[in-house]
Design an enzyme around this catalytic site. Structure first.
Site, PDB file in Angstrom:
ATOM      1  N   ASP A   1      -2.879   6.270  -3.937  1.00 10.75           N
ATOM      2  CA  ASP A   1      -1.755   5.634  -3.256  1.00 10.75           C
ATOM      3  C   ASP A   1      -1.281   4.476  -4.152  1.00 10.75           C
ATOM      4  O   ASP A   1      -1.898   4.204  -5.185  1.00 10.75           O
ATOM      5  CB  ASP A   1      -2.125   5.236  -1.815  1.00 10.75           C
ATOM      6  CG  ASP A   1      -2.933   3.960  -1.729  1.00 10.75           C
ATOM      7  OD1 ASP A   1      -3.686   3.686  -2.687  1.00 10.75           O
ATOM      8  OD2 ASP A   1      -2.829   3.256  -0.722  1.00 10.75           O
TER       9      ASP A   1
ATOM     10  N   SER B   1       0.821  -1.210   0.000  1.00  6.23           N
ATOM     11  CA  SER B   1       0.000   0.000   0.000  1.00  6.23           C
ATOM     12  C   SER B   1       0.859   1.266   0.000  1.00  6.23           C
ATOM     13  O   SER B   1       1.674   1.438  -0.886  1.00  6.23           O
ATOM     14  CB  SER B   1      -0.960  -0.048   1.188  1.00  6.23           C
ATOM     15  OG  SER B   1      -1.886   1.001   1.113  1.00  6.23           O
TER      16      SER B   1
ATOM     17  N   ASP C   1      -6.217   2.139  -3.676  1.00  4.10           N
ATOM     18  CA  ASP C   1      -7.477   1.996  -2.929  1.00  4.10           C
ATOM     19  C   ASP C   1      -7.816   3.275  -2.170  1.00  4.10           C
ATOM     20  O   ASP C   1      -8.911   3.405  -1.645  1.00  4.10           O
ATOM     21  CB  ASP C   1      -7.475   0.768  -2.004  1.00  4.10           C
ATOM     22  CG  ASP C   1      -6.402   0.798  -0.942  1.00  4.10           C
ATOM     23  OD1 ASP C   1      -5.491   1.648  -1.010  1.00  4.10           O
ATOM     24  OD2 ASP C   1      -6.463  -0.056  -0.023  1.00  4.10           O
TER      25      ASP C   1
ATOM     26  N   ASP D   1      -1.406   1.275  -4.320  1.00  2.57           N
ATOM     27  CA  ASP D   1      -2.301   0.196  -4.754  1.00  2.57           C
ATOM     28  C   ASP D   1      -3.694   0.725  -5.100  1.00  2.57           C
ATOM     29  O   ASP D   1      -4.627  -0.046  -5.323  1.00  2.57           O
ATOM     30  CB  ASP D   1      -2.364  -0.954  -3.733  1.00  2.57           C
ATOM     31  CG  ASP D   1      -3.023  -0.548  -2.426  1.00  2.57           C
ATOM     32  OD1 ASP D   1      -2.831   0.617  -2.002  1.00  2.57           O
ATOM     33  OD2 ASP D   1      -3.733  -1.377  -1.822  1.00  2.57           O
TER      34      ASP D   1
HETATM   35 MG    MG Z   1      -3.566   1.414  -0.174  1.00  4.60          MG
END
Ligand code: MG
Length: 447
Positions: A238, A96, A242, A240
Site C-alpha cells: 500500500d 495510507s 505497512d 505507506d
Molecule cells: Mg498503510
C-alpha cells in the site's frame, strides 16, 4: 469529508480539512508536548507531502525541536528510525491506502508507536487551547536531512531471514509499489535477497497507478504480470508500505489474510511461541498455532496499537492484522511489508514448495463482511443483545462482541469513526458464514 482524528493522528482532504495552518498548529502542539527535542519526520510519496511536511516542521522548529527529515520513506522505516536515532518522537505524513486527495499526520512515541490514548488527548487538548511554548529567535534549530532510512530498514528486515539461503533460490518476483513510499526499500530488499524483480509502479510519484488499497479488484495488472513473467510470487504494497497483499505463481490473488497466515505458518514452525492478532482476523492462524505445538494466539481489539500492546503483554514472537499487516518485534513494532516479503520468501526457500501449495495447505475459510448504519445508542443495544443471545458460547467482548463456535465465528462492532456497525463472519462454508451474519442481522432488526 470531515477531518478524522484518532489516537494515531489526523487524516483529511488536502486544501479542505487538512490545511497548512492545521499542520503548523499540530507541529507546535507536538513540539510543546516533547519540550523541544529531536523529532524524526518522514512522508509517503503524495504530491501534498512536502507542503504538509514544511508546515509541520515550522511548528516543530518554533517550539525548539530538532526535526530530522527522512524524506519519502515507508511507515515502518520511519518508526524504526525514531528508535534507532533515539529521537523523542516521530511524525509520519501519510493517508495510507486512501486516494490522492487525502493526506494525514500520524504521531509516534519514542518507541515508534502510536501514542497511548491519554497522550493523544493531551496533544489534541494542547492543539485546541493553543497553549504552545514557542522559543525565542536564538533557540530555533535547523532541520537535518537523514538519508539512511531505506538502508537501515532493509538491513533490519534482512536480519530475520537466511539471506544466502533465499538468494540461492534465485526467485523471480513481481513487486507493485503503487507509486508509493515503499518502492525503493522493497526493491532493495528483494535484490539483496537475490531475486530477479519486475517492478510495477516503482516511481514514488504519489500519482497512484491504480486505486491504492491492495484488494483483488485493484491488483489485476499485478496478477497479469505474474503470469506473463512466469514469476513465483507477486507482492503489492500500500502507499505507506505497512501492508502487503500476495499473488501466487498462477496469478491468483490470495489476499491479505494470507500474509499473516503465511507468517504464522513459518513462525510457528521455526520460532514456537505466542502470537497476537485482532478480533476480526481469520481463524487460519489459530489452526496453524494448534498444528505448531505449544503455540497460542491472543486476540486484541481492532487497531495496530492494540495488537502491539497485546504482543508486549504476552511476549509474542509476532503479530498482525488480517489486512496484510504483519509485525515482527525483531525489526520493529509496526506493520511492515518488507518483513512480510522476507518471511514469505524464507518460507518458500525453507520448504521448497510453490506459493500456491503453501497457501492451499492452510485450512480454508470463507469470510464475509458487511455493515449498516446504526446510531451509537442502538449499537450498544445490539451488542448487549448479541452478548445475551450467545452467553453460553465462547464470547470475547473487549471490542464489540466476538462469538467463537466450533465451525466458525462472528464479530460485531461499532465503528470508531462513523455511525455504522460492522459484522464479520468466518466459517468453513459460505452457507454457514451467511447464517452467522443473518443471525446478527435478525437480532439487530428487532431493536
Ligand atoms: Mg498503510
Amino acid at each position: 469529508m470531515a477531518l478524522m482524528m484518532s489516537v494515531s493522528g489526523v487524516r483529511g482532504v488536502v486544501g479542505q480539512t487538512l490545511t497548512p495552518g492545521l499542520a503548523v498548529d499540530l507541529g507546535c502542539a507536538f513540539g510543546t508536548l516533547l519540550g523541544g527535542r529531536q523529532v524524526v519526520i518522514g512522508r509517503d510519496s503524495r504530491p501534498s507531502g512536502p507542503m504538509i511536511e514544511a508546515a509541520v516542521v515550522a511548528g516543530l522548529l518554533a517550539t525548539g525541536c530538532e526535526p530530522v527529515l527522512l524524506g519519502v520513506a515507508s511507515t515502518p522505516a520511519i518508526a524504526l528510525m525514531v528508535s534507532r536515532l533515539h529521537a523523542a518522537g516521530g511524525i509520519v505524513i501519510t493517508a495510507s491506502h486512501n486516494p490522492i486527495p487525502y493526506n494525514g499526520i500520524k504521531f509516534l512515541t519514542d518507541e515508534g508507536l502510536a501514542p497511548p490514548p491519554e497522550r493523544a488527548r493531551q496533544l489534541f487538548d494542547l492543539h485546541q487551547s493553543r497553549a504552545f511554548k514557542l522559543v525565542d529567535a536564538t533557540s530555533v534549530h535547523k532541520p537535518r536531512v537523514e538519508p539512511t532510512a531505506a538502508r537501515t530498514h532493509v538491513q533490519a528486515a534482512l536480519g530475520i531471514v537466511d539471506q544466502p539461503g533465499i538468494a540461492a533460490r534465485g526467485f523471480h518476483v513481481v513487486l507493485d509499489s503503487v507509486n508509493g513510499a515503499g518502492g525503493e526499500e522493497g526493491l532493495m530488499l528483494l535484490e539483496q535477497l537475490g531475486c530477479r524483480v519486475a517492478h510495477l509502479n516503482g516511481e514514488p510519484t504519489g500519482l497512484f497507478a491504480h486505486t491504492p488499497e491492495p484488494l483483488a479488484e485493484n491488483l489485476t495488472d499485478l496478477c497479469d504480470a505474474v503470469r506473463r513473467e512466469g514469476a513465483c510470487a507477486g507482492f503489492a504494497q500500500d502507499p505507506d508500505a505497512d501492508r502487503l497483499a500476495i499473488v501466487d505463481e498462477t496469478g491468483r490473488y490470495v489476499g491479505e489474510e494470507y500474509t499473516l497466515a503465511l507468517q504464522a505458518r513459518y513462525m510457528f514452525e521455526t520460532h514456537p511461541g505466542s502470537a497476537a492478532a485482532n478480533l476480526s482476523t481469520s481463524r487460519m492462524i489459530d489452526d496453524l498455532a494448534a498444528a505448531g505445538g505449544p503455540c497460542r494466539v491472543y486476540r486484541s481489539p481492532v487497531g495496530e496499537a492494540n495488537v502491539v500492546a497485546t504482543m508486549k503483554q504476552h511476549g509474542c514472537v509476532f503479530g498482525g492484522e488480517g489486512n496484510g499487516g504483519v509485525i515482527d518485534p525483531r525489526v520493529g513494532v509496526v506493520r511492515d511489508s518488507l518483513v512480510a516479503m522476507a518471511i514469505v520468501l524464507q518460507l518458500m526457500a525453507r520448504t521448497g514448495k510453490r506459493l500456491s501449495t503453501l497457501v492451499d495447505e492452510i485450512p480454508r475459510y470463507v469470510m464475509l463482511k458487511t455493515k449498516f448504519e446504526c446510531t451509537q445508542e442502538r449499537i450498544a443495544r445490539v451488542l448487549a443483545a448479541v452478548r445475551e443471545r450467545y452467553r453460553q458460547e465462547k464470547v470475547n467482548d473487549s471490542d464489540g462482541v466476538r462469538v467463537d463456535f466450533a465451525d466458525g465465528w462472528v464479530h460485531v462492532r461499532g465503528s470508531n469513526t462513523e455511525p455504522i456497525i460492522r459484522i464479520i463472519a468466518e466459517a468453513a462454508t459460505r452457507e454457514r458464514a451467511d447464517e452467522l451474519v443473518g443471525q446478527i442481522q435478525a437480532i439487530a432488526s428487532r431493536l
